[in-house]
Enzyme design. Structure first.
Site, PDB file in Angstrom:
ATOM      1  N   GLU A  26       0.864  -1.182   0.000  1.00 17.41           N
ATOM      2  CA  GLU A  26       0.000   0.000   0.000  1.00 17.41           C
ATOM      3  C   GLU A  26       0.896   1.226   0.000  1.00 17.41           C
ATOM      4  OE1 GLU A  26      -2.511   0.420   3.511  1.00 17.41           O
ATOM      5  OE2 GLU A  26      -3.740   1.919   2.496  1.00 17.41           O
ATOM      6  N   ASN A 353     -12.312  -2.877   1.670  1.00 17.48           N
ATOM      7  CA  ASN A 353     -11.288  -2.993   2.704  1.00 17.48           C
ATOM      8  C   ASN A 353     -11.850  -2.506   4.026  1.00 17.48           C
ATOM      9  OD1 ASN A 353      -8.350  -3.041   3.693  1.00 17.48           O
ATOM     10  ND2 ASN A 353      -8.998  -0.967   4.172  1.00 17.48           N
ATOM     11  N   GLU A 354     -12.159  -3.427   4.892  1.00 11.41           N
ATOM     12  CA  GLU A 354     -12.606  -3.099   6.253  1.00 11.41           C
ATOM     13  C   GLU A 354     -13.963  -2.399   6.316  1.00 11.41           C
ATOM     14  OE1 GLU A 354      -9.566  -1.057   8.462  1.00 11.41           O
ATOM     15  OE2 GLU A 354      -8.232  -2.790   8.422  1.00 11.41           O
TER      16      GLU A 354
HETATM   17  O1  AHR Z   1      -2.015  -1.364   7.115  1.00  2.38           O
HETATM   18  C1  AHR Z   1      -2.373  -0.076   7.502  1.00  2.38           C
HETATM   19  C2  AHR Z   1      -3.873   0.149   7.489  1.00  2.38           C
HETATM   20  O2  AHR Z   1      -4.490  -0.607   8.475  1.00  2.38           O
HETATM   21  C3  AHR Z   1      -4.590  -0.229   6.240  1.00  2.38           C
HETATM   22  O3  AHR Z   1      -4.556   0.752   5.288  1.00  2.38           O
HETATM   23  C4  AHR Z   1      -5.986  -0.448   6.706  1.00  2.38           C
HETATM   24  O4  AHR Z   1      -6.658  -1.405   5.938  1.00  2.38           O
HETATM   25  C5  AHR Z   1      -5.826  -0.880   8.134  1.00  2.38           C
HETATM   26  O5  AHR Z   1      -6.671  -0.228   8.987  1.00  2.38           O
END
Ligand code: AHR
Length: 788
Positions: A26, A353-354
């Site tokens: 990321e 994502n989440e």
């Molecule tokens: O890995 C860091 C962050 O942690 C990511 O972007 C997110 O998905 C999680 O909360």
């Protein structure tokens, strides 16, 4: 000391391991821009703005050069730009000549790093305005302006791209890229770039070689990309400057990739876009796992109306065509035009994502169905939120079961004690939907953290039937731009090191195996308790307080349900972030009742129990994480673990009647007569030894982890093998707090030695805090492969 016997059944494969261990990339901590993406110029397109970060300006990272009486006026313009997608450019007008006149870019960290005798490709778009000398001079200088290499080039009165090679006369890590105008008059500049010629695989505009090589050496089975939180939030219109991450805007010429606000408070050039990502995966032999947003943003509570989801669904379908389509298909043709006529062979696609609210799951369902209809073989990954248990987690699983998602993306960041105590976490998971542990870490880069992760990974291996994929997070961090810590790999503008955690990941990825083998153990020593105090109850103080808020507590009582003893306490008020201890208990069971009113804004109400000190305690936090969750946590030697999370919002000025009941380790919370959480807070314990075994071709691989201070000698019996030889990778002799650094990058790294198995047995010493990976090839055994 008694030897523990571990017997590995080498003759029967238990389950395939397929793509188990990979990485998650990321652009956080300047992981791409200022990191893996080798561009040395920061803010090359003058697109930085205060929407990316309040401190940013279009001239961030640039300084003016006016020497020897020269004067230059500089400003940002946007009329008739090189690209409408990145409309800003720099206008420089030399109003007085005399000495050096122009600009310098400071790069990342302390400056631009260049090495003596290596080649750097300078490029820019430029044009002159009016009657002005057409000559520009590009140079790399040190911080004082001394030139290490330079080149002249003349420019025309139309936007054109210019490129020259610069070769510094000495190594410099605080360099600048300087562009001088032989004035007087006005010139305009955009997309000013400096790339090392030596990138990973020698690709132009490619990846920083040292960092990419560290990733390649991991030999990951997959790369999850591009986020993370980075994928959601932002405007729903992909053309907007602060749009949510949309993969189609990351392709093609860099001038056409709209630089975007990155969720991690900086600007993302998108120079490392989806094409480069697929190519990198191919280069390192990893499968791509792209993550796409589902048109739903949890933080900003904006989402695409359900009847306007088609473009988001198309993004997914088109991405699959871009990766896998024939070169005559629309998106396959684009891939081919970018230099890759062959498909990339995409197998997985993650949605979200989440995100854990209904809004997400409605949109997930639509995307899932459309993708599955068009591409039944694509393995779609659902999302389970950022906790290991609770409402959101259950909701994700419910959606995964309903949709028959191939996998579900789980995330959790916990203290090392949680990982050591939960290696059985996936023991019962044998569902159609497999687990993708897409983000995890034990909150530290010490050897002890790495060991805890190693122990946990043996549990992931053992459960490869239920766990399909797993990757540590985050991967990369530039030490001068830390959004998140810990990370797997740290770097600055010229050096990089892998953490202890990196070397553990590397051992597990390099020696993953293709099939799990069964193991049995005899003569294990006792488990080691990792928490202070009794294991069967919550011994210590009880405190009440506010989480970023001031709270009034009253009608407080504590009951021993076994003896009937009841104590009442006076009311009190705690100010912001204060807590008040008012009772102490060693009871096996207790019922705490009180009323509470949050007096102003804040995140809610905290109840601490089993409180020894700030570093060793348990807590219920009503209204945590932006006043939206109820969580049960513990701190062990300061390390946070979150046992479970449910949705809960604390309203200001409302009186809540709260009951927290502890029955041994089972904690039940009732608010206004409604049970909001009930969870067993198991004590944290380390096993004397963690182990797993696998097979790859003929090779037998055994991993042993001792995360305690007690040595544990082992007799390793390989059932079905008489003679074998191979290697043992050894990580031992470090203190739990030892860690790698720029100064000592190899302090915690494996050593390797030759080993021989005679009579089917090997004696292995496992000193305190050690990890060993044995990989042996049995003599005279035929090669075998796990059937697909
Ligand atoms: O890995 C860091 C962050 O942690 C990511 O972007 C997110 O998905 C999680 O909360």
């Amino acid at each position: 000391m008694k030897r523990m016997k571990i017997t590995v059944n080498t003759e029967t494969d238990k389950a395939p391991m397929k793509d188990l261990f990979g990485i998650f990339f990321e652009d956080i901590n300047h992981g791409a821009d200022g990191g893996l993406y080798a561009e040395l110029v920061r803010n090359r397109a003058f697109e930085f703005c205060n929407r990316d970060n309040p401190r940013y300006r279009p001239l961030t990272a640039w300084e003016r050069v006016q020497e020897g009486g020269a004067r230059v006026e500089w400003m940002i313009r946007d009329e008739d730009p090189v690209s409408r997608k990145n409309p800003h450019y720099l206008s420089l007008e030399v109003v007085r000549t005399g000495g050096r006149a122009g600009v310098r870019n400071m790069g990342y960290n302390r400056g631009i790093s260049v090495r003596e005798g290596e080649h750097y490709l300078f490029s820019c778009y430029a044009r002159r305005k009016g009657e002005v000398s057409p000559l520009l001079n590009a140079a790399v200088t040190d911080a004082q302006g001394e030139e290490l290499c330079k080149a002249d080039f003349s420019i025309s009165d139309r936007w054109e791209r210019y490129e020259v090679t610069l070769t510094p006369s000495r190594t410099e890590h605080c360099g600048r890229l300087q562009i001088l105008v032989s004035g007087p008059g006005r010139i305009e500049l955009d997309f000013v770039s400096l790339f090392p010629e030596k990138t990973f695989m020698g690709r132009r505009g490619g990846l920083r070689r040292d960092i990419a090589e560290m990733l390649a050496q991991l030999k990951p089975r997959f790369v999850r990309f591009p986020g993370g939180s980075l994928i959601h939030g932002g405007s729903l219109n992909p053309a907007d400057r602060d749009s949510a991450y949309r993969w189609k805007t990351t392709l093609g010429d860099i001038t056409e990739r709209t630089a975007r606000r990155n969720n991690w408070d900086y600007n993302q050039s998108l120079g490392l876009g989806f094409f480069e990502y697929f190519q990198f995966c191919e280069d390192i032999g990893a499968k791509p796992i792209p993550v796409l947003p589902a048109g739903y943003s949890p933080q900003e509570e904006q989402s695409v109306p359900l009847d306007e989801m088609q473009p988001w669904i198309d993004d997914a379908l088109d991405l699959i065509e871009f990766a896998n389509g024939d070169k005559n298909s629309r998106w396959g043709a684009l891939r081919a035009s970018l230099g890759h006529p062959e498909p990339f062979g995409l197998e997985y696609l993650a949605i979200g994502n989440e995100e854990v609210a209904e809004g997400f799951f409605d949109r997930y369902r639509m995307m899932h169905r459309a993708i599955q209809r068009a591409y039944p073989n694509i393995r779609i990954i659902n999302s389970a939120g950022p906790f290991c248990a609770g409402d959101a987690y259950e909701k994700g699983w419910e959606s995964a079961r309903e949709n028959h998602s191939a996998l579900i993306d789980e995330h959790y960041y916990q203290g090392p004690e949680w990982f050591l105590s939960n290696t059985h976490h996936y023991d019962g998971y044998r569902e159609e939907t497999k687990v993708f542990l897409g983000e995890y870490a034990s909150k530290g880069n010490r050897w002890y953290n790495a060991l805890a992760e190693a122990a946990y990974m043996t549990g992931l291996e053992r459960n490869a039937e239920g766990v399909g994929l797993a990757c540590y997070a985050p991967l990369l961090c530039n030490t001068d731009y830390v959004n998140w810590s810990p990370n797997l790999i740290w770097f600055d503008n010229h050096q990089v090191y892998g953490t202890a955690n990196y070397y553990v990941q590397k051992l597990f990825m390099n020696h993953q195996g293709e099939a799990v083998l069964g193991c049995t153990a005899e003569g294990e020593m006792a488990v080691v308790s990792l928490q202070k105090g009794a294991e069967d109850c919550f011994e210590g103080d009880i405190c009440l307080g506010g989480n970023r808020s001031s709270v009034r507590f009253f009608d407080i009582s504590l009951l021993n349900p076994v003896t009937g003893e009841k104590v009442e306490y006076d009311e009190f008020t705690t100010r912001k972030d204060e807590k008040q201890a008012f009772a102490q208990t060693q009871w096996k069971s207790f019922v705490l009742r009180f009323k509470a009113r949050q007096l102003g804004p804040g995140w809610g109400i905290d109840v601490f129990f089993g409180y020894g000190d700030e570093e060793n305690c348990y807590a219920l936090k009503l209204g945590d994480w932006g006043n939206q969750d109820a969580i049960l946590i513990s701190r062990t030697n300061g390390n946070l673990a979150i046992y479970t999370q449910n949705r809960f919002h604390v309203e200001q000025d409302r009186v809540y009647e709260i009951e927290l009941k502890a029955d041994g380790r089972l904690v039940t919370v009732v608010v206004d007569g409604k049970e909001i959480v009930s969870h067993r807070l198991e004590p944290f314990r380390a096993k004397p030894l963690y182990y797993s075994a696998s097979r790859e071709g003929k090779d037998i691989i055994v991993k042993l982890v001792n995360a305690t201070q007690n040595p544990q000698p082992v007799e390793l019996a390989l059932e079905g093998v008489s003679e074998a030889e191979g290697k043992m990778y050894v990580m031992e002799g470090y203190a739990p707090d030892d860690a790698n650094s720029f100064e000592e990058p190899c302090k915690v790294t494996p050593a390797v030695k030759e080993i021989q198995v005679r009579g089917g047995c090997l004696e292995v010493e496992m000193p305190a805090y050690s990890l060993k990976v044995m990989r042996v090839t049995p003599k005279g055994r035929a090669d075998c492969h796990f059937p697909e």
